[in-house]
Design a protein around this motif. Structure first.
Motif, PDB file in Angstrom:
ATOM      1  N   PRO B 149       1.424   3.253  -1.811  1.00 29.65           N
ATOM      2  CA  PRO B 149       0.054   2.783  -2.007  1.00 29.65           C
ATOM      3  C   PRO B 149      -0.756   3.777  -2.824  1.00 29.65           C
ATOM      4  CG  PRO B 149       0.685   2.642   0.295  1.00 29.65           C
ATOM      5  CD  PRO B 149       1.779   3.353  -0.397  1.00 29.65           C
ATOM      6  N   GLU B 150      -1.775   3.284  -3.498  1.00 30.28           N
ATOM      7  CA  GLU B 150      -2.474   4.153  -4.444  1.00 30.28           C
ATOM      8  C   GLU B 150      -3.290   5.232  -3.757  1.00 30.28           C
ATOM      9  OE1 GLU B 150      -4.602   2.342  -7.539  1.00 30.28           O
ATOM     10  OE2 GLU B 150      -2.884   1.232  -8.284  1.00 30.28           O
ATOM     11  N   ASP B 151      -3.590   5.056  -2.459  1.00 33.25           N
ATOM     12  CA  ASP B 151      -4.363   6.091  -1.780  1.00 33.25           C
ATOM     13  C   ASP B 151      -3.458   7.125  -1.111  1.00 33.25           C
ATOM     14  OD1 ASP B 151      -3.330   4.450   0.083  1.00 33.25           O
ATOM     15  OD2 ASP B 151      -5.144   4.234   1.279  1.00 33.25           O
ATOM     16  N   TRP B 152      -2.193   7.151  -1.481  1.00 34.69           N
ATOM     17  CA  TRP B 152      -1.255   8.090  -0.855  1.00 34.69           C
ATOM     18  C   TRP B 152      -1.539   9.513  -1.324  1.00 34.69           C
ATOM     19  CZ3 TRP B 152       2.328   6.255   2.599  1.00 34.69           C
ATOM     20  CH2 TRP B 152       3.252   7.163   3.065  1.00 34.69           C
TER      21      TRP B 152
END
Lengths: 425, 171, 238
Positions: B149-152
């Motif tokens: 996920p991009e917020d990782w």
């Protein structure tokens, strides 16, 4: 802003030849497209008046063959831009393999391409053997080749059943061919179960050979099953090849430029359906493929129908290869190393790397492995990279989807035969 | 590297690259280490002159600070934290395919040129290596996460990343 | 008199009519008979929703296909959650997929059941320690039947469906007792306690629901304007 992709090859004059030679590779001229669709199309610049409709396809949809998610921007019925999102099955296999010794990795990678687990085992163990400098004995090589070819038949059968179901109720109730294909696939799984004890996830290849030997009378049984499947194949072709609806849905759909396919790294039946004659089994023989003649089916149409035809021909070819090898399996040991009792028994401390690519049902399945340099942790691989053919095939979707209708995109994605387990790993 | 044909060898020599000699008992193939400023030039030459059309893979491996002798062909001395990016391209012409591997050393905090202008297949491959290992490819059209996920936070395949890092609230 | 969510008794005129109907002589016999018929019907026509993410999905397909054929026991596979009774979670669930699974589970109408098929869905198997894998699907949806195996054979899945039918019947007859959720001795405790475990904090349910409700359609986990996620209380360092 997308970067301009340099195009070094001049497009030849139309009508000169049916085939052109590009970089020494003979490709069908009709398929060469210039320019390719832009995967990073700016939707604001596309058409300010167009009422684009975004459609989310997946990640849980029966026809995505797994947990693929594609965001499609539709202008009416035609797709303008497709943005695939991956990673819904990212299980960190490469990180896990760095924590496991060479002997323990095989059952883990079984789960990557879960439709043809034999291929995963073969690719990874061949890479380890290359790193160690071990050559499996001839009996193991032949057994590996037989397993690989039978697995290819089983994998293509599953693909055929599910893809025909994707192509819809147009085929007279959709699920009919699915039922037929699974009937034959179960026979091959029974044979594998007799050898390894598992329907799939076999864990039968080890570094330096095989774990399980063929039981007595298995060869005759396998030949009978292969003969039976070969006699059934015309029945499937009657279902599809003579069906007008099937032809309308597949002919000319998803035409793939061979130059684009090569640059993206697409291999296997998708590349061969676009006219590029490349097969690892024949061009860079591994296992026992140097003992048999491998005929490579090639089509020039490059559409979904051509990919179907290549796979059907490959099934016949695989049955022939397996039958030829089954008639004369050499006697001898099935492993070159002593059976591994301790997981830490296999050690490499050279810091070198090795790459092996084999021809899986979906294309070139490769394993790139870097060994440790320290003696203390020499039983662990330092870095293990799996080159999955489906990952490259999915990278093709932003190029094939623009210009196709929504119903065609289902057929196109299915004809590329993606397995999301190995795309995401 | 005895399997390399003469024209590819000539390109490597033109770019003044050292070809590591394999010991004869090892069937291991590794490519030359390419300086980052020569990478795009070498890639163009391999594609246009040697006809390496097929992009096989791009794989990055993280190396924490330590001796340079861990990497074959790197020489002696100490290395800072960085990643080694291994590429492999293939020439399909003439029946038997020829694999051409090469490698690039990228210290952490610096970038390496992206090969997307030469092979479009490098697009997703480089995105994946950026996501998992953290190598930054300069000039990539769309360098964002692909697997996670991009917020990782963090890059999982780095050696300093714990394998069982929790992710609230799902694990 | 009725009881609201916070436990207070309150009165409303409509409940008088309810009580009058409920006390009508002979109606309880009618309702229990109707309930019995409905239970018989639902347990023999369990429509399955395949939450098939990986290898177990192939075995699920093999179970539904020609040799094993789940339709013999009334189980029919549908591709939509809105018409299904059973969710069969077949395969590994990752942190990127988990909000979607939860969302699809919430879409299914009651009564609904869940079968965790394969060791990945049960506990995460050997991916349990991986940064991106949820250690068992029962940390965020309640599971009724576990079918172990990697992957389970089709006959094992058929047995799972039969066990679920027995469970539905037993629950209707009042014979069902919720088993103790205590893990087997020696088994490692999951990083999130299972649903129903006594040490499970309510903040986990809130956070998982929050994650589902504020999910970004563009592939990120949370929308940028989402309110802060409720977090578990920090452990005291002393």
């Amino acid at each position: 802003m997308p970067l301009p992709v340099p195009r070094p090859f001049q497009r030849p004059a139309r009508g000169a030849t049916r085939h052109v030679e590009v970089g020494g590779v003979r490709v069908p001229y009709e398929l060469v497209v210039d320019p390719w669709p832009d995967p990073y199309l700016d939707l604001d610049a596309y058409d300010p008046d167009a009422d684009l409709m975004p459609i989310n396809w997946g990640p849980q949809h029966p026809s995505t063959h797994g947990v693929l998610r594609v965001k499609l921007f539709m202008d009416g019925e035609v797709c303008v831009k497709a943005v695939p999102y991956l990673g819904y099955l990212h299980r960190g296999v490469e990180k896990l393999c760095e924590k496991l010794s060479y002997a323990q990795v095989t059952p883990i990678v079984d789960k990557n391409d879960y439709v043809s687990p034999m291929m995963n085992e073969l690719a990874i163990n061949m890479a380890f053997e290359k790193l160690l400098g071990v050559e499996p004995p001839p009996r193991a090589q032949v057994i590996r080749t037989i397993f690989a070819e039978m697995q290819r038949v089983a994998s293509h059968l599953l693909w055929l059943g599910t893809w025909a179901m994707d192509a819809g109720g147009a085929l007279g109730g959709g699920a009919t061919l699915f039922m037929y294909c699974f009937r034959e696939r179960e026979m091959i799984l029974d044979l594998f179960e007799e050898v390894t004890g598992a329907r799939f996830h076999y864990n039968t290849h080890t570094v330096g050979g095989n774990r399980h030997d063929l039981p007595g009378g298995w060869e005759e049984k396998a030949i009978r099953v292969l003969d039976h499947i070969e006699s059934r194949l015309p029945e499937y072709e009657d279902f599809l090849r003579d069906n007008d609806i099937f032809l309308v849905r597949t002919r000319g759909v998803g035409r793939l430029d061979p130059l684009l396919a090569m640059e993206i790294g697409v291999s296997g039946p998708s590349l061969r359906a676009s006219g590029v004659d490349h097969d690892r089994r024949r061009d860079a023989p591994y296992a026992a493929y140097d003992r048999v003649e491998v005929k490579v089916p090639v089509r020039d149409a490059g559409d979904a129908l051509a990919r179907y035809e290549v796979r059907m021909d490959e099934m016949r070819e695989s049955i022939r290869i397996a039958r030829e090898l089954l008639q004369d399996v050499p006697a001898g040991p099935i492993t070159a190393l002593k059976p591994v009792k301790m997981p830490k028994a296999i050690k490499v401390a050279t810091g070198r790397s090795a790459y092996v690519g084999i021809e899986s049902p979906r294309g070139e399945l490769g394993t790139f492995v870097i060994a440790q340099n320290e003696r203390k942790t020499a039983h662990l691989p330092y870095r293990l990279k799996i080159r999955p053919p489906s990952f490259h095939a999915m990278a093709l979707l932003p190029y094939l989807a623009p210009g196709a209708t929504l119903s065609d995109i289902v057929v196109i994605a299915g004809s590329l035969d993606p397995i999301l387990g190995e795309v995401d790993r | 590297m005895s399997a390399l044909p003469d024209d590819v060898r000539a390109i490597f020599e033109r770019f003044e690259l050292d070809l590591p000699e394999d010991p004869p008992d090892l069937l291991v193939e590794e490519g030359p280490l390419v300086p980052r400023d020569k990478l795009l030039g070498l890639a163009r030459a391999l594609k246009l002159e040697a006809h390496c059309l097929f992009f096989v893979y791009c794989a990055a491996a993280h190396y924490p600070p330590g001796p340079a002798s861990r990497i074959p062909g790197m020489g002696e001395g100490e290395l800072p934290d960085g990643t080694l990016v291994a590429y492999r391209v293939r020439r399909l012409a003439g029946g038997r395919p020829v694999d051409v591997p090469f490698r690039v050393w990228v210290p952490t905090g610096e970038t390496t040129p992206s090969l997307v202008p030469v092979w479009v297949g490098a697009d997703w491959q480089e995105r994946e290596q950026y996501d998992l290992v953290g190598t930054v490819f300069e000039g990539h059209p769309d360098l964002r996460r692909i697997m996670l996920p991009e917020d990782w936070e963090g890059h999982p395949l780095r050696k300093d990343y714990a394998i069982d890092t929790p992710h609230f609230p799902w694990r | 008199m009725a009881v609201n969510e916070s436990g207070q008794r309150f009165h409303h005129a409509v409940y008088e009519k309810f009580e009058a109907v409920a006390n009508f002589p002979g109606l309880d016999l009618l309702f229990t008979t109707a309930d019995k018929v409905l239970t018989w019907g639902s347990q023999n026509s369990l429509w399955a929703f395949p939450m098939a993410t990986s290898c177990c999905g192939i075995e699920f397909m093999a179970t539904a296909a020609s040799r094993f054929d789940t339709e013999r026991i009334g189980t029919f596979t549908r591709g939509t959650p809105r018409q299904c009774d059973v969710m069969v979670v077949a395969g590994t669930i990752t942190v990127k997929m988990a909000p979607r699974v939860r969302k699809l589970w919430d879409m299914m109408p009651e009564p609904k059941w869940c079968i965790a098929m394969g060791s990945c869905a049960i506990s995460g198997d050997f991916y349990r320690d991986i940064y991106s894998v949820v250690p068992g699907v029962d940390t965020f949806i309640p599971v009724d039947v576990y079918v172990p195996g990697c992957p389970p054979n089709p006959d094992a899945l058929l047995l799972g469906f039969k066990r679920l039918q027995e469970k539905i019947q037993a629950r209707r007859e009042g014979r069902w007792v919720e088993p103790d959720k205590r893990p087997i001795d020696g088994m490692r405790v999951p990083s999130i306690p299972r649903i129903g475990a006594p040490d499970r904090l309510p903040v986990f349910d809130q956070a998982q629901l929050h994650n589902v409700l504020h999910m970004d359609p563009d592939g990120r986990m949370l929308r940028p304007d989402a309110p802060p996620m409720p977090r578990p209380p920090e452990e005291d360092p002393e």
